[in-house]
Structure formats: C-alpha cells, structure tokens
Design a protein around this motif. Structure first.
Motif, mmCIF file in Angstrom:
data_model
loop_
_atom_site.group_PDB
_atom_site.id
_atom_site.type_symbol
_atom_site.label_atom_id
_atom_site.label_comp_id
_atom_site.label_asym_id
_atom_site.label_seq_id
_atom_site.Cartn_x
_atom_site.Cartn_y
_atom_site.Cartn_z
ATOM 1 N N GLU A 158 0.819 -1.208 0.000
ATOM 2 C CA GLU A 158 0.000 0.000 0.000
ATOM 3 C C GLU A 158 0.859 1.267 0.000
ATOM 4 N N THR A 159 2.055 1.172 0.522
ATOM 5 C CA THR A 159 2.917 2.350 0.620
ATOM 6 C C THR A 159 3.851 2.501 -0.578
ATOM 7 N N ASP A 160 3.809 1.563 -1.497
ATOM 8 C CA ASP A 160 4.683 1.629 -2.677
ATOM 9 C C ASP A 160 4.158 2.698 -3.632
ATOM 10 N N PRO A 161 4.932 3.748 -3.911
ATOM 11 C CA PRO A 161 4.433 4.819 -4.794
ATOM 12 C C PRO A 161 4.221 4.350 -6.235
ATOM 13 N N ASP A 162 4.789 3.210 -6.603
ATOM 14 C CA ASP A 162 4.647 2.708 -7.966
ATOM 15 C C ASP A 162 3.630 1.571 -8.071
ATOM 16 N N ARG A 163 2.758 1.448 -7.063
ATOM 17 C CA ARG A 163 1.808 0.331 -7.103
ATOM 18 C C ARG A 163 0.749 0.498 -8.193
ATOM 19 N N TRP A 164 0.529 1.748 -8.648
ATOM 20 C CA TRP A 164 -0.440 2.006 -9.704
ATOM 21 C C TRP A 164 0.282 2.379 -10.994
ATOM 22 N N LEU A 165 -0.131 1.752 -12.089
ATOM 23 C CA LEU A 165 0.400 2.073 -13.418
ATOM 24 C C LEU A 165 -0.706 2.711 -14.243
ATOM 25 N N VAL A 166 -0.429 3.867 -14.806
ATOM 26 C CA VAL A 166 -1.357 4.512 -15.743
ATOM 27 C C VAL A 166 -0.849 4.219 -17.151
ATOM 28 N N SER A 167 -1.711 3.691 -17.985
ATOM 29 C CA SER A 167 -1.311 3.351 -19.350
ATOM 30 C C SER A 167 -2.353 3.891 -20.325
ATOM 31 N N ALA A 168 -1.957 3.976 -21.588
ATOM 32 C CA ALA A 168 -2.850 4.575 -22.593
ATOM 33 C C ALA A 168 -2.675 3.901 -23.939
ATOM 34 N N THR A 169 -3.703 4.018 -24.755
ATOM 35 C CA THR A 169 -3.670 3.516 -26.123
ATOM 36 C C THR A 169 -4.160 4.607 -27.061
ATOM 37 N N VAL A 170 -3.745 4.528 -28.321
ATOM 38 C CA VAL A 170 -4.144 5.493 -29.351
ATOM 39 C C VAL A 170 -5.239 4.877 -30.212
ATOM 40 N N VAL A 171 -6.322 5.606 -30.393
ATOM 41 C CA VAL A 171 -7.425 5.130 -31.238
ATOM 42 C C VAL A 171 -7.046 5.325 -32.706
ATOM 43 N N THR A 172 -7.230 4.275 -33.500
ATOM 44 C CA THR A 172 -6.946 4.358 -34.932
ATOM 45 C C THR A 172 -8.213 4.144 -35.740
ATOM 46 N N ARG A 173 -8.133 4.531 -37.002
ATOM 47 C CA ARG A 173 -9.294 4.462 -37.893
ATOM 48 C C ARG A 173 -8.802 4.110 -39.295
ATOM 49 N N PRO A 174 -9.719 3.763 -40.228
ATOM 50 C CA PRO A 174 -9.295 3.579 -41.621
ATOM 51 C C PRO A 174 -8.705 4.879 -42.160
ATOM 52 N N ALA A 175 -7.680 4.749 -42.967
ATOM 53 C CA ALA A 175 -7.002 5.934 -43.497
ATOM 54 C C ALA A 175 -7.924 6.737 -44.393
ATOM 55 N N SER A 176 -7.722 8.041 -44.378
ATOM 56 C CA SER A 176 -8.434 8.914 -45.306
ATOM 57 C C SER A 176 -7.940 8.641 -46.720
ATOM 58 N N ASP A 177 -8.649 9.179 -47.691
ATOM 59 C CA ASP A 177 -8.241 8.971 -49.089
ATOM 60 C C ASP A 177 -6.822 9.461 -49.320
ATOM 61 N N ALA A 178 -6.481 10.603 -48.723
ATOM 62 C CA ALA A 178 -5.152 11.174 -48.938
ATOM 63 C C ALA A 178 -4.065 10.315 -48.312
ATOM 64 N N MET A 179 -4.327 9.722 -47.152
ATOM 65 C CA MET A 179 -3.322 8.960 -46.426
ATOM 66 C C MET A 179 -3.272 7.484 -46.810
ATOM 67 N N ALA A 180 -4.310 7.003 -47.486
ATOM 68 C CA ALA A 180 -4.367 5.586 -47.831
ATOM 69 C C ALA A 180 -3.230 5.168 -48.753
ATOM 70 N N ALA A 181 -2.651 6.122 -49.477
ATOM 71 C CA ALA A 181 -1.523 5.788 -50.355
ATOM 72 C C ALA A 181 -0.288 5.405 -49.546
ATOM 73 N N ILE A 182 -0.254 5.799 -48.269
ATOM 74 C CA ILE A 182 0.877 5.464 -47.406
ATOM 75 C C ILE A 182 0.578 4.224 -46.578
ATOM 76 N N HIS A 183 -0.590 4.183 -45.953
ATOM 77 C CA HIS A 183 -0.965 3.065 -45.090
ATOM 78 C C HIS A 183 -2.483 3.026 -44.994
ATOM 79 N N ASP A 184 -3.030 1.844 -44.707
ATOM 80 C CA ASP A 184 -4.488 1.722 -44.670
ATOM 81 C C ASP A 184 -5.101 2.127 -43.328
ATOM 82 N N ARG A 185 -4.252 2.448 -42.320
ATOM 83 C CA ARG A 185 -4.744 2.900 -41.025
ATOM 84 C C ARG A 185 -4.071 4.216 -40.653
ATOM 85 N N MET A 186 -4.717 4.950 -39.757
ATOM 86 C CA MET A 186 -4.146 6.195 -39.260
ATOM 87 C C MET A 186 -4.723 6.470 -37.877
ATOM 88 N N PRO A 187 -4.015 7.235 -37.045
ATOM 89 C CA PRO A 187 -4.593 7.610 -35.756
ATOM 90 C C PRO A 187 -5.728 8.610 -35.943
#
Length: 251
Positions: A158-187
């Motif tokens: 309970e006294t360990d300051p690192d007992r909690w980890l906050v983590s995150a993820t990035v939401v992705t979507r299908p690439a726009s028409d302009a970006m699809a030439a590079i990759h089929d997904r984008m953030p």
C-alpha cells in the motif's frame, strides 16, 4: 499503426494551448522525443475529479504507451495494445470500459508511417519501405484520441508509490483517401472543436466523434534512422534528400 510518433513541443506551451489546470511534475519534466516507441512514457490530457471531490479538472499527466487492462496479470500485455481500432472499441472488453469513462488526448507533434514499395528487380524478397513524417498542416498539437486505464500491481504494498500504473492507447481508424496511399490505417487526430466532448467524463457515449474529420495533415518522406529506437533528435523529421519512394506521397 500507429507505432511511432514524436512529442517535442514544450510542456508549458502545450498546457497553455489545451487550457490545462493541473500539470503533473513528471509530465513537466518529460524530455522531448522525436522517436516515441511502445511502452515509452507519453503525455496525456484527462478530465477527472480529484479523490474526495466532485469538481472535474483538466490535467496533464504521464502514462505508459500500451494499455494494460485493470484485470491483467502483469503489465507486459500493454506492449500489444498500443492501438485501439475505432470500429471495434465496444467489442473489446479492454477498450469498452475506458471508452465510456476514461478517454484522453495523447499529445504528439506528429507520427511516422512506413509505405510499402514495389519489390526490387534484383530478386530480393524483402519489401522496401519509405518512412513518412505526418503532422498537422497548421501549427499546433496533434491531439491523438486515446483511452487510459489504471492497473494495480498486486505484489506492491500500500505504501509503494509505484503500485499504480497509468497506461494509454491510441485510437486508430481507416485511413483517409489522402493517407491511404501510405498506409491503410491512421490515428484519430481530433480537431480542436472535438477536444472538450472527447475529454468530458459525463459523456458516456462519444461514438459520434469516432467519425469526425481528422485535423488536416501533411506528409514528407524522411530517412530510415527513425526505424531504430535508439535514434532520437530533430534530424529524424528532416526531409529525406533521396527518398527511395519513386512517387513520394506529398499531401
């Protein structure tokens, strides 16, 4: 995708741009990076009420990139959960709950993507790729739609300051028409007028924001150095003087 990005704008400048009320000290001290990789610490913006209070405040804090579900046995699973597909958020238990209650903005200046090129005529079967630096067309932050979660280390006291980890993820979507030439997904790079609703913890269903138009983006081919995590610095986003892409995608 999205597997690498850069975040180098001064923290106070970001705090001013996003009207941050509370700035965590570790977020303030995070050094700039031109090559943010999975499991690295990243700056996120959240809106939460402090423990014992009902007043919601907008704050900037650090999170580890790669979401670790609260029920995970260990944090290693996070390395495989750096992205959350917008089309299936509600179908994935690890993402559905934070999508309803713990949305955030992952702060970036832009991101990298690799475009697959045609196989060389020399007989090599290794597919050549051209890295691209993709960033907002106008000055300002690339506010990536994100989700965050809390994971408690069951072995920590309970006294360990690192007992909690906050983590995150990035939401992705299908690439726009302009970006699809590079990759089929984008953030999902949220426009400024979507920030408040995305962050508002009283909005339980933000599904309509998953289909908003991305902040306008621009591209440039860059060198291969960004492909190695040990490389860092402003040179990574400089234009590749001799791109191997015979028809560079310039947006």
């Amino acid at each position: 995708m999205c597997g690498r990005f850069a975040s180098f704008t001064d923290t106070q400048d970001l705090a001013d741009e996003l009207a941050i009320a509370e700035l965590a000290e570790d977020a303030r001290l995070l050094p700039p990076s031109w090559n943010v990789a999975p499991t690295d610490p990243v700056r996120i913006v959240v809106e939460r009420a402090a423990k014992g209070s009902t007043e919601v405040a907008r704050s900037m804090r650090l999170a580890r990139w790669g979401l670790v579900p609260s029920w995970a046995k260990d944090p290693g699973v996070g390395a495989r959960m750096i992205n959350a597909r917008s089309e299936s958020l509600l179908d994935k238990p690890a993402f559905a709950k934070p999508f309803a209650a713990r949305r955030c903005l992952v702060l970036a200046d832009g991101y990298y993507e690799w475009r697959k090129l045609s196989l060389p005529t020399t007989g090599s079967k290794k597919v050549p790729k051209q890295p691209y630096w993709i960033h907002p067309a106008d000055a300002g932050v690339a506010a990536l739609a994100g989700l965050y979660e809390f994971w408690r280390n069951p072995a920590a006291s309970e006294t360990d300051p690192d007992r909690w980890l906050v983590s995150a993820t990035v939401v992705t979507r299908p690439a726009s028409d302009a970006m699809a030439a590079i990759h089929d997904r984008m953030p999902l790079v949220l426009p400024r007028d979507a920030w408040d609703t995305w962050l508002d913890p009283t909005v339980r269903d933000a599904s309509e924001l998953l289909t908003v138009d991305n902040t306008p983006l621009t591209t440039r081919p860059v060198g291969d150095a960004v492909g190695r995590v040990q490389n860092n610095g402003p040179s990574l986003i400089e234009p590749d003087p001799e791109p191997r892409d015979p028809e560079p995608v310039l947006v």
